[in-house]
Design a protein around this motif. Structure first.
Motif: not given
Length: 171
Positions: A22, A99, A101, A103, A125-127, A142-146
């Motif tokens: 990514l 970072n 993490e 939800l 968002t992370p995506d 938030i669906t992804k971490t990042g």
């Protein structure tokens, strides 16, 4: 022949796996989209700040470029309270939370002067998706971490002061 096929198939599968990396794309413009269904407003009348439970952003980096104030904070240091000041009506604050993490992200803009007209304009968002605009409070799944970005700026839909001191609380 079947013995050789059993040895060759796993080798082919392993050799065909391709890892993707990514990359963080920098954008010069901000995309404004409609507010999605996974957000909900928090009642600002019930908002209280408990200073004892907040951590500070001691290691946050801050850059100012062309009216953009960029603060980088670590997601492991949440919850925290960031104090900031707009000195120009064209300024905006971008908080990059590395970072992240959890939800659910909860954040509030707390102006020192109630006539100050600022809000969360967008979230990244992370995506890589942008969403917004929002009000002074945000609760977002938030669906992804990042890395998550919160963009605070003036509200073009209302009157009020754009210059002044404010705080951003992030949980």
């Amino acid at each position: 022949m079947k013995k050789y096929a059993l040895l060759i198939i796993p080798l082919l599968v392993i050799s065909c796996k391709k890892e993707t990396q990514l990359t963080d794309k920098k954008t010069d413009s901000i995309i404004v989209s409609e507010q999605s269904a996974n957000t909900s407003q928090i009642d600002s009348q019930n908002l209280k700040i408990n200073q004892d439970t907040l951590k500070t952003s001691v290691n946050s980096k801050s850059e100012v470029t062309n009216g953009e104030i960029v603060k980088v904070v670590d997601g492991e240091k949440l919850p925290l309270l960031i104090d900031e000041k707009f000195t120009d009506k064209k300024q905006k604050l971008i908080i990059k939370i590395r970072n992240y993490e959890n939800l659910n992200l909860k954040a509030s803009v707390l102006p020192k002067n109630n006539t100050m007209n600022i809000r969360f304009n967008q979230i990244k968002t992370p995506d890589g998706k942008f969403d917004g605009p929002f009000g002074r409070e945000i609760s977002y799944k938030i669906t992804k971490t990042g890395e998550v970005w919160l963009i605070v700026g003036k509200n073009l839909m209302a009157d009020g002061d754009y210059i002044g001191e404010f705080s951003v609380r992030i949980e």
